[in-house]
Design an enzyme around this catalytic site. Structure first.
Site, PDB file in Angstrom:
ATOM      1  N   ASN A 147     -27.420   6.084  12.541  1.00 23.83           N
ATOM      2  CA  ASN A 147     -27.323   5.595  12.407  1.00 23.83           C
ATOM      3  C   ASN A 147     -27.224   4.389  12.373  1.00 23.83           C
ATOM      4  OD1 ASN A 147     -25.249   5.905  13.419  1.00 23.83           O
ATOM      5  ND2 ASN A 147     -23.649   5.332  12.361  1.00 23.83           N
TER       6      ASN A 147
ATOM      7  N   ASP B 257     -17.496   6.390   3.140  1.00 26.88           N
ATOM      8  CA  ASP B 257     -18.566   7.582   4.788  1.00 26.88           C
ATOM      9  C   ASP B 257     -18.531   8.648   4.599  1.00 26.88           C
ATOM     10  OD1 ASP B 257     -19.365   5.274   6.288  1.00 26.88           O
ATOM     11  OD2 ASP B 257     -17.355   6.015   7.296  1.00 26.88           O
TER      12      ASP B 257
END
Length: 424
Positions: A101, A175
């Site tokens: 990420n 998330d």
């Protein structure tokens, strides 16, 4: 119990931080994949958020870390060094899935972007989780759940009661949602890679994930002369049967009856108004065209205020009306149905047993792994690097040059001690 592990033999590198991408990698570990979590020597910052999240700050009782990183192996590498990157490149030779990420600019700087790796590792499934995507003017902005998922997508600005303030956000909602979307995409690419021998890049970002999640209402917002304008109030909800109502004891009950006119003749007698059954004033069409939402909602509000939440639950359950009390987290932890579906598992920590949340996907024939903690910082560094064929002398040189770190190196600095660790 079956011992089947559907993803056994699949190797995953998790080079990500915080919640979303690590949660995705945890999904693969849950079903038998070998997942190596790579961290810098300072560790993934989510390790150290305990106090701000209302929990302990010790590495021996880190519930958030374990939630996102259970069943993984821990490796600490200096990826800014050529030797550290060489270790990663050796790992990638036998890796099926690479999850990161990092922002596009940062990962390209180290030569770890997809374009730099795809030819060298043609079978690799490369998964990228970002805040705002990898193209466009804002692709290198820092992207977090609260900002990219909630605020930028319109969710935060439209989902609160009109005339009040935005809701209090809690970590992990965007998330975890986006992480599971990413897992689905990875599985498609992995399936194709195993058929064709050709890997691919899977991309997801918090902003697009949030927009997709709200797709029904965002699309409807184009019809500016129709429907409610958000933020709105529960006092004028478009469908009064899809609304919350306050009970005599101060609790809220959420109703969910999308086909209003179908439920109407059943529901009105339950709230003490059988005389309104068949009244043309209160069809969904009439309420909408004559703007009677507030009037009709006031009737339901008055009725709900006459009984406690427990009384309403009994009445509505017996009538098979979709509803739920708006529970608080302490109640969820004791919810019999949540335990029955396997949402929780008790795990023993230093201070006693804690209910830990399990991932929501289950496969009937697969082994259900017992909940396990995430790795200590650098806990498996030596065994992972040694497995790549490095000699003892090479290992010592790499360690002396601080290319990799072990938990023994880090324990004291990050609040660990052998006495507690032995008991843990």
């Amino acid at each position: 119990m079956s011992t089947q592990r559907p993803l056994e033999g699949i190797k995953v590198i998790d080079m990500s931080t915080f919640i979303g991408a690590p949660a995705c990698a945890r999904f693969f570990a849950e079903f038998g994949a070998e997942v190596i979590k790579i961290e810098p020597k300072g560790g993934d910052v989510v390790r150290f958020n305990g106090v701000s999240e209302g929990r302990l700050g010790t590495p021996y009782e880190n519930t958030t870390w374990d939630l996102e990183n259970a069943h993984k192996l821990g490796l600490v590498l200096d990826l800014k060094s050529p030797e550290g990157r060489d270790i990663l490149f050796r790992l990638l030779e036998k890796t099926d899935i690479f999850i990161t990420n990092w922002r596009p600019q940062a990962i390209a700087k180290l030569g770890l972007d997809y374009e730099s790796l795809k030819d060298k590792y043609p079978r690799l499934v490369y998964a990228s989780f970002t805040g705002y995507g990898e193209t466009g003017p804002d692709c290198n902005l820092p992207g977090y759940d609260f900002t990219a998922f909630w605020a930028r997508s319109g969710l935060l600005g439209t989902s609160y009661q009109k005339g009040t303030e935005p809701i209090n956000l809690v970590p992990g909602i965007g998330d975890h949602t986006t992480g599971m979307f990413l897992a689905a995409g990875i599985m498609v690419a992995l399936f194709n890679a195993q058929k064709t021998g050709k890997g691919d890049k899977v991309e997801i970002n918090l902003l697009h994930s949030a927009i997709w999640t709200q797709g029904i209402v965002i699309q409807a917002a184009q019809y500016k002369d129709l429907g409610a304008k958000y933020p709105t109030s529960r006092k004028v909800a478009e469908n009064p049967f899809n609304n919350t109502y306050k009970t005599k004891d101060g609790r809220f009950i959420q109703l969910s009856m999308p086909p209003f006119d179908i439920f109407y003749p059943t529901f009105m007698p339950l709230i003490g108004h059988p005389e309104l059954v068949g009244n043309p004033r209160y069809t969904m069409k009439s309420i909408t065209e004559n703007k009677l939402h507030g009037e009709f909602i006031a009737i339901i509000e008055e009725a709900f205020a006459q009984k406690t939440a427990a009384e309403w639950v009994e009445i509505l359950t017996k009538a098979d009306v979709p509803h739920s009390v708006a529970q608080v987290w302490e109640e969820v932890l004791e919810d019999e149905q949540a335990w029955a579906i396997g949402a929780f598992e008790n795990v023993k920590y230093l201070t006693g047993e804690r209910a830990m949340v399990r991932q929501p996907v289950s496969i009937k024939g697969a082994e259900k792994k017992k909940y396990a903690r995430g790795p200590f910082l650098g806990e498996h560094s030596e065994e992972i690097i040694k497995s790549l064929g490095y000699t003892e002398e090479e290992m010592k040189e790499l360690h002396d040059k601080k290319i990799y770190f072990t938990w023994d190196d880090q324990r004291e600095k990050f609040g660990g001690n052998l006495k507690e660790e032995t008991s843990y």
